[in-house]
Design a protein around this motif. Structure first.
Motif, short mmCIF file in Angstrom:
data_model
loop_
_atom_site.label_atom_id
_atom_site.label_comp_id
_atom_site.label_asym_id
_atom_site.label_seq_id
_atom_site.Cartn_x
_atom_site.Cartn_y
_atom_site.Cartn_z
N ASP A 15 25.56 20.47 77.79
CA ASP A 15 26.77 20.42 76.96
C ASP A 15 26.62 21.21 75.67
N VAL A 16 25.43 21.18 75.08
CA VAL A 16 25.18 21.92 73.85
C VAL A 16 25.23 23.42 74.12
N LEU A 17 24.61 23.85 75.21
CA LEU A 17 24.63 25.26 75.57
C LEU A 17 26.06 25.77 75.78
N ILE A 18 26.87 24.97 76.45
CA ILE A 18 28.25 25.36 76.70
C ILE A 18 29.03 25.45 75.40
N LEU A 19 28.84 24.49 74.52
CA LEU A 19 29.54 24.53 73.22
C LEU A 19 29.12 25.74 72.40
N LEU A 20 27.84 26.07 72.41
CA LEU A 20 27.37 27.26 71.70
C LEU A 20 27.97 28.52 72.30
N ALA A 21 27.99 28.59 73.62
CA ALA A 21 28.52 29.78 74.30
C ALA A 21 30.01 29.96 74.03
N ILE A 22 30.76 28.87 73.97
CA ILE A 22 32.20 28.96 73.69
C ILE A 22 32.43 29.62 72.33
N GLU A 23 31.53 29.40 71.38
CA GLU A 23 31.68 29.94 70.03
C GLU A 23 31.20 31.39 69.90
N MET A 24 30.45 31.88 70.88
CA MET A 24 29.88 33.23 70.79
C MET A 24 30.92 34.30 71.08
N LYS A 53 37.10 28.97 77.40
CA LYS A 53 36.90 29.97 76.36
C LYS A 53 38.22 30.70 76.06
N LEU A 54 38.95 31.01 77.09
CA LEU A 54 40.24 31.67 76.92
C LEU A 54 41.22 30.76 76.19
N ARG A 55 41.23 29.48 76.54
CA ARG A 55 42.09 28.52 75.83
C ARG A 55 41.76 28.46 74.35
N LYS A 56 40.47 28.53 74.02
CA LYS A 56 40.05 28.47 72.63
C LYS A 56 40.44 29.75 71.89
N GLU A 57 40.19 30.90 72.52
CA GLU A 57 40.40 32.17 71.83
C GLU A 57 41.84 32.66 71.88
N ARG A 58 42.57 32.27 72.89
CA ARG A 58 43.96 32.71 73.04
C ARG A 58 44.84 31.53 73.42
#
Length: 71
Positions: A15-24, A53-58
């Motif tokens: 879960d931590v890796l995924i959260l970090l990757a979403i922010e990259m 990631k798309l939901r977060k960025e767009r």
């Protein structure tokens, strides 16, 4: 040693890796995925990850695409 090759990074919880990757940014994420199989399988190879990631960025883009595709 390049930070992307750091073995401790891949030992972090999923879960931590995924959260970090979403922010990259995309470029850094792709470099990371090329260097680390575990991170690649959790992120770059995951359709669910890219949707999030798309939901977060767009925000709103996926819903817009779904809306126009059902018309």
């Amino acid at each position: 040693m390049d930070n992307l090759e750091n073995p401790e990074l891949s030992e972090l919880p999923k879960d931590v890796l995924i959260l970090l990757a979403i922010e990259m940014d995309i470029s850094s994420l792709v470099k990371l995925c090329r260097k680390n199989r575990r991170i690649n399988s959790l992120t770059c190879d995951s359709q669910l990850f890219w949707m999030n990631k798309l939901r977060k960025e767009r925000p709103g883009l996926i819903e817009f695409i779904n809306e126009i595709s059902t018309q």
